[in-house]
Design a protein around this motif. Sequence first.
Motif, PDB file in Angstrom:
ATOM      1  N   THR A  13      51.389  74.853  66.515  1.00 58.47           N
ATOM      2  CA  THR A  13      51.995  76.188  66.536  1.00 58.47           C
ATOM      3  C   THR A  13      53.516  76.119  66.561  1.00 58.47           C
ATOM      4  N   TYR A  14      54.085  75.249  67.412  1.00 54.20           N
ATOM      5  CA  TYR A  14      55.516  75.271  67.650  1.00 54.20           C
ATOM      6  C   TYR A  14      56.277  74.146  66.930  1.00 54.20           C
ATOM      7  N   MET A  15      55.587  73.161  66.383  1.00 50.75           N
ATOM      8  CA  MET A  15      56.269  72.054  65.709  1.00 50.75           C
ATOM      9  C   MET A  15      55.881  71.931  64.242  1.00 50.75           C
ATOM     10  N   ALA A  16      54.620  72.074  63.934  1.00 50.95           N
ATOM     11  CA  ALA A  16      54.183  71.875  62.550  1.00 50.95           C
ATOM     12  C   ALA A  16      54.754  72.943  61.626  1.00 50.95           C
ATOM     13  N   ALA A  17      54.791  74.183  62.099  1.00 50.02           N
ATOM     14  CA  ALA A  17      55.292  75.268  61.241  1.00 50.02           C
ATOM     15  C   ALA A  17      56.782  75.094  60.920  1.00 50.02           C
ATOM     16  N   PRO A  18      57.667  74.842  61.909  1.00 51.89           N
ATOM     17  CA  PRO A  18      59.082  74.610  61.544  1.00 51.89           C
ATOM     18  C   PRO A  18      59.283  73.391  60.655  1.00 51.89           C
ATOM     19  N   LEU A  19      58.531  72.317  60.933  1.00 52.18           N
ATOM     20  CA  LEU A  19      58.650  71.122  60.092  1.00 52.18           C
ATOM     21  C   LEU A  19      58.199  71.407  58.665  1.00 52.18           C
ATOM     22  N   LYS A  20      57.186  72.207  58.504  1.00 54.21           N
ATOM     23  CA  LYS A  20      56.721  72.574  57.168  1.00 54.21           C
ATOM     24  C   LYS A  20      57.789  73.375  56.433  1.00 54.21           C
ATOM     25  N   THR A  21      58.453  74.286  57.154  1.00 55.71           N
ATOM     26  CA  THR A  21      59.528  75.066  56.532  1.00 55.71           C
ATOM     27  C   THR A  21      60.696  74.175  56.117  1.00 55.71           C
ATOM     28  N   ILE A  22      61.056  73.239  57.004  1.00 55.22           N
ATOM     29  CA  ILE A  22      62.145  72.311  56.669  1.00 55.22           C
ATOM     30  C   ILE A  22      61.778  71.457  55.469  1.00 55.22           C
ATOM     31  N   ASN A  23      60.537  71.006  55.418  1.00 57.88           N
ATOM     32  CA  ASN A  23      60.087  70.192  54.288  1.00 57.88           C
ATOM     33  C   ASN A  23      60.134  70.981  52.990  1.00 57.88           C
ATOM     34  N   GLN A  24      59.754  72.221  53.025  1.00 56.11           N
ATOM     35  CA  GLN A  24      59.825  73.056  51.827  1.00 56.11           C
ATOM     36  C   GLN A  24      61.274  73.259  51.376  1.00 56.11           C
ATOM     37  N   SER A  25      62.179  73.465  52.331  1.00 58.24           N
ATOM     38  CA  SER A  25      63.592  73.626  51.983  1.00 58.24           C
ATOM     39  C   SER A  25      64.154  72.356  51.346  1.00 58.24           C
ATOM     40  N   GLU A  26      63.824  71.199  51.922  1.00 54.13           N
ATOM     41  CA  GLU A  26      64.296  69.943  51.357  1.00 54.13           C
ATOM     42  C   GLU A  26      63.727  69.703  49.963  1.00 54.13           C
ATOM     43  N   GLN A  27      62.467  70.056  49.757  1.00 55.49           N
ATOM     44  CA  GLN A  27      61.887  69.912  48.423  1.00 55.49           C
ATOM     45  C   GLN A  27      62.576  70.832  47.422  1.00 55.49           C
ATOM     46  N   SER A  28      62.926  72.052  47.845  1.00 51.45           N
ATOM     47  CA  SER A  28      63.629  72.978  46.951  1.00 51.45           C
ATOM     48  C   SER A  28      65.008  72.436  46.580  1.00 51.45           C
ATOM     49  N   ILE A  29      65.726  71.904  47.578  1.00 52.09           N
ATOM     50  CA  ILE A  29      67.054  71.340  47.313  1.00 52.09           C
ATOM     51  C   ILE A  29      66.954  70.138  46.382  1.00 52.09           C
ATOM     52  N   SER A  30      65.978  69.274  46.658  1.00 48.26           N
ATOM     53  CA  SER A  30      65.806  68.094  45.810  1.00 48.26           C
ATOM     54  C   SER A  30      65.443  68.487  44.383  1.00 48.26           C
ATOM     55  N   SER A  31      64.583  69.483  44.232  1.00 46.62           N
ATOM     56  CA  SER A  31      64.226  69.949  42.890  1.00 46.62           C
ATOM     57  C   SER A  31      65.428  70.545  42.172  1.00 46.62           C
ATOM     58  N   TYR A  32      66.280  71.279  42.903  1.00 45.56           N
ATOM     59  CA  TYR A  32      67.474  71.868  42.290  1.00 45.56           C
ATOM     60  C   TYR A  32      68.444  70.766  41.834  1.00 45.56           C
ATOM     61  N   GLU A  33      68.604  69.746  42.674  1.00 48.66           N
ATOM     62  CA  GLU A  33      69.504  68.658  42.291  1.00 48.66           C
ATOM     63  C   GLU A  33      68.981  67.888  41.089  1.00 48.66           C
ATOM     64  N   GLN A  34      67.664  67.655  41.039  1.00 49.72           N
ATOM     65  CA  GLN A  34      67.095  66.876  39.943  1.00 49.72           C
ATOM     66  C   GLN A  34      67.038  67.658  38.641  1.00 49.72           C
ATOM     67  N   GLN A  35      66.884  68.969  38.710  1.00 49.68           N
ATOM     68  CA  GLN A  35      66.710  69.760  37.496  1.00 49.68           C
ATOM     69  C   GLN A  35      67.980  70.443  37.028  1.00 49.68           C
ATOM     70  N   VAL A  36      68.917  70.743  37.955  1.00 54.38           N
ATOM     71  CA  VAL A  36      70.110  71.500  37.587  1.00 54.38           C
ATOM     72  C   VAL A  36      71.371  70.643  37.691  1.00 54.38           C
ATOM     73  N   MET A  37      71.605  70.054  38.869  1.00 56.64           N
ATOM     74  CA  MET A  37      72.845  69.328  39.077  1.00 56.64           C
ATOM     75  C   MET A  37      72.830  67.955  38.407  1.00 56.64           C
ATOM     76  N   TYR A  38      71.762  67.193  38.618  1.00 56.32           N
ATOM     77  CA  TYR A  38      71.667  65.837  38.065  1.00 56.32           C
ATOM     78  C   TYR A  38      70.379  65.691  37.257  1.00 56.32           C
ATOM     79  N   PRO A  39      70.255  66.382  36.129  1.00 58.45           N
ATOM     80  CA  PRO A  39      69.027  66.228  35.333  1.00 58.45           C
ATOM     81  C   PRO A  39      68.945  64.838  34.732  1.00 58.45           C
ATOM     82  N   LEU A  40      67.743  64.294  34.727  1.00 54.86           N
ATOM     83  CA  LEU A  40      67.541  62.925  34.262  1.00 54.86           C
ATOM     84  C   LEU A  40      67.877  62.791  32.782  1.00 54.86           C
TER      85      LEU A  40
END
Length: 298
Positions: free
Chosen positions: A88-115
Amino acid sequence: MTDTKKNPMKLRKPFFSRRKQQPEPSKTMPDITATHPVRRWYRPTLLKTVMVALALVIIVPTHANGQFGIDTAAIIAALQKMQSLMSTYMAAPLKTINQSEQSISSYEQQVMYPLTAINQAKSSITQFESQFTNINNMFHVNVSSATLPQSQSFETTLLSRNASNVPSVSSQYQSVYGVVMAQNTASPQVRTMTDMTDAQAQDAMKRALQIDALAESELTAATQMGQQISQAAPGSAPILEAEADIWVVRANAYTQAALAELMRTRGIDLANQSKTSKLAASDNINNNGVVSGALTNR
């Protein structure tokens, strides 16, 4: 009254099966068997019963309770409660943080540094490096043109692109262009102008040799930077770019030094022209004096 424990006539009962010899009745001792009958060792007594019961309690195994006396159901319930709290108090915030990091990583790979763009840039750098290699080979084309031994040696020194050959320029220059005229063979003005012209010519040649050596170092550094950029990760590109900017500043400084040397050479050329005009004017004055004196004497 006589104490029964200290009575020497008391009959001692054996505890185990060992039998003691009964003393023979004497005439002086009264017969105690008549009043205290002998008891057998196997006959139960209170002490024997207590000792046997204690032995059974020690020897007979009993039911053991694990977990230091804590019930297993209580432990499982506590663990389940802890898991619920963590979910209840740890898994949910960690899941949100993980989603944010995945969004940032996807933005960097697709927009800022496309392969695709990175691979294209590396391919372009490889092509540029090939062109730079050809330019470097053109820069090292032999342009020597002298034919006589002394002039060939001097030309080889000037085109060596080796700054360590600078001290030998003066001696080779004098061997090719000669030294300043002797004192009695020319006027002091002509000798001074010649000396200054020779000095500036040697300075320009030495500076040109130094600039060639600097240009060689710059080309070598540029080649190494190009190779590093073609193999570098995207994150290290700003570091290499900063180093390249530093080399650009150095190249500008070397260019300014070369321009200053050209300006000095041009200045000494103009000074020589001015000195030549002044000498011509002085010679004309002297010649006019000689002609006037000759005509007057007539």
